[in-house]
Motif scaffolding. Structure first.
Motif, PDB file in Angstrom:
ATOM      1  N   LYS A 130       0.842  -1.202   0.000  1.00 43.60           N
ATOM      2  CA  LYS A 130       0.000   0.000   0.000  1.00 43.60           C
ATOM      3  C   LYS A 130       0.876   1.251   0.000  1.00 43.60           C
ATOM      4  O   LYS A 130       0.598   2.208  -0.725  1.00 43.60           O
ATOM      5  CB  LYS A 130      -0.913  -0.012   1.221  1.00 43.60           C
ATOM      6  CG  LYS A 130      -2.000   0.989   1.195  1.00 43.60           C
ATOM      7  CD  LYS A 130      -2.916   0.769   2.394  1.00 43.60           C
ATOM      8  CE  LYS A 130      -4.137   1.636   2.295  1.00 43.60           C
ATOM      9  NZ  LYS A 130      -5.050   1.428   3.416  1.00 43.60           N
ATOM     10  N   LEU A 131       1.950   1.234   0.772  1.00 44.19           N
ATOM     11  CA  LEU A 131       2.873   2.373   0.819  1.00 44.19           C
ATOM     12  C   LEU A 131       3.578   2.549  -0.514  1.00 44.19           C
ATOM     13  O   LEU A 131       3.727   3.684  -1.000  1.00 44.19           O
ATOM     14  CB  LEU A 131       3.893   2.171   1.938  1.00 44.19           C
ATOM     15  CG  LEU A 131       4.897   3.281   2.170  1.00 44.19           C
ATOM     16  CD1 LEU A 131       4.161   4.559   2.598  1.00 44.19           C
ATOM     17  CD2 LEU A 131       5.903   2.881   3.221  1.00 44.19           C
ATOM     18  N   SER A 137       2.080   6.670  -6.937  1.00 39.42           N
ATOM     19  CA  SER A 137       1.047   7.598  -7.389  1.00 39.42           C
ATOM     20  C   SER A 137       1.455   9.046  -7.053  1.00 39.42           C
ATOM     21  O   SER A 137       1.064   9.978  -7.739  1.00 39.42           O
ATOM     22  CB  SER A 137      -0.302   7.274  -6.775  1.00 39.42           C
ATOM     23  OG  SER A 137      -0.247   7.426  -5.370  1.00 39.42           O
ATOM     24  N   GLY A 138       2.269   9.236  -6.028  1.00 43.17           N
ATOM     25  CA  GLY A 138       2.761  10.582  -5.682  1.00 43.17           C
ATOM     26  C   GLY A 138       3.836  11.061  -6.619  1.00 43.17           C
ATOM     27  O   GLY A 138       4.045  12.254  -6.788  1.00 43.17           O
ATOM     28  N   ASP A 139       4.551  10.125  -7.245  1.00 44.23           N
ATOM     29  CA  ASP A 139       5.617  10.487  -8.185  1.00 44.23           C
ATOM     30  C   ASP A 139       5.067  10.976  -9.510  1.00 44.23           C
ATOM     31  O   ASP A 139       5.722  11.709 -10.243  1.00 44.23           O
ATOM     32  CB  ASP A 139       6.542   9.297  -8.456  1.00 44.23           C
ATOM     33  CG  ASP A 139       7.398   8.945  -7.248  1.00 44.23           C
ATOM     34  OD1 ASP A 139       7.551   9.820  -6.361  1.00 44.23           O
ATOM     35  OD2 ASP A 139       7.899   7.792  -7.171  1.00 44.23           O
TER      36      ASP A 139
END
Length: 140
Positions: A130-131, A137-139
């Protein structure tokens, strides 16, 4: 003579429990600290050591069997004679029965510990995945 046998079997069982508790101290500590929080693991470790003593002594000092030495002889029963051979047999039986009782208790503990470890590990892997997904997705 009976009281001597009772005392010796108790002391032999106590010694067996002490040795087993010392041998398994690190594995039990390690497993419990991995599965539960360290402050709770300390309490569970103490309880498990106590359980080793209780199970080992109750398995090694078989009161129901030792009662045979106190029974009065009759036409169907003759109490065992406490000679040197009987002493050796009783001490050997005490060691084996203590170890057998402790082995069953530790087997049950390790089975449940293995199940708990698998569950903890699955949650850790799930959190890790999950992390990683969140980082990817943040990149973007």
């Amino acid at each position: 003579m009976f009281l001597s046998l009772l005392g010796i079997t108790f002391l032999v069982s106590l010694l067996v429990c002490f040795i087993v508790a010392r041998v398994f101290a690190k594995p039990i500590d390690g497993i419990l600290e991995r599965i539960v929080a360290s402050d709770i693991a300390f309490a569970w470790t103490k309880y498990l050591k106590f359980a080793i003593y209780v199970v080992g002594i109750s398995g090694g000092v078989r009161i129901h069997y030792l009662e045979n030495f106190l029974m009065a002889p009759n036409e169907h029963f003759t109490p065992p004679v406490l000679n040197a051979d009987r002493w050796v047999l009783e001490i050997y039986r005490t060691i084996v029965e203590s170890l057998q009782s402790i082995a069953w208790m530790l087997l049950v503990f390790f089975i449940f510990a293995l199940i708990a470890y698998v569950i903890v590990r699955a949650f850790e892997l799930r959190a890790k995945v999950k992390l990683e997904i969140e980082e990817r997705s943040g990149d973007d």
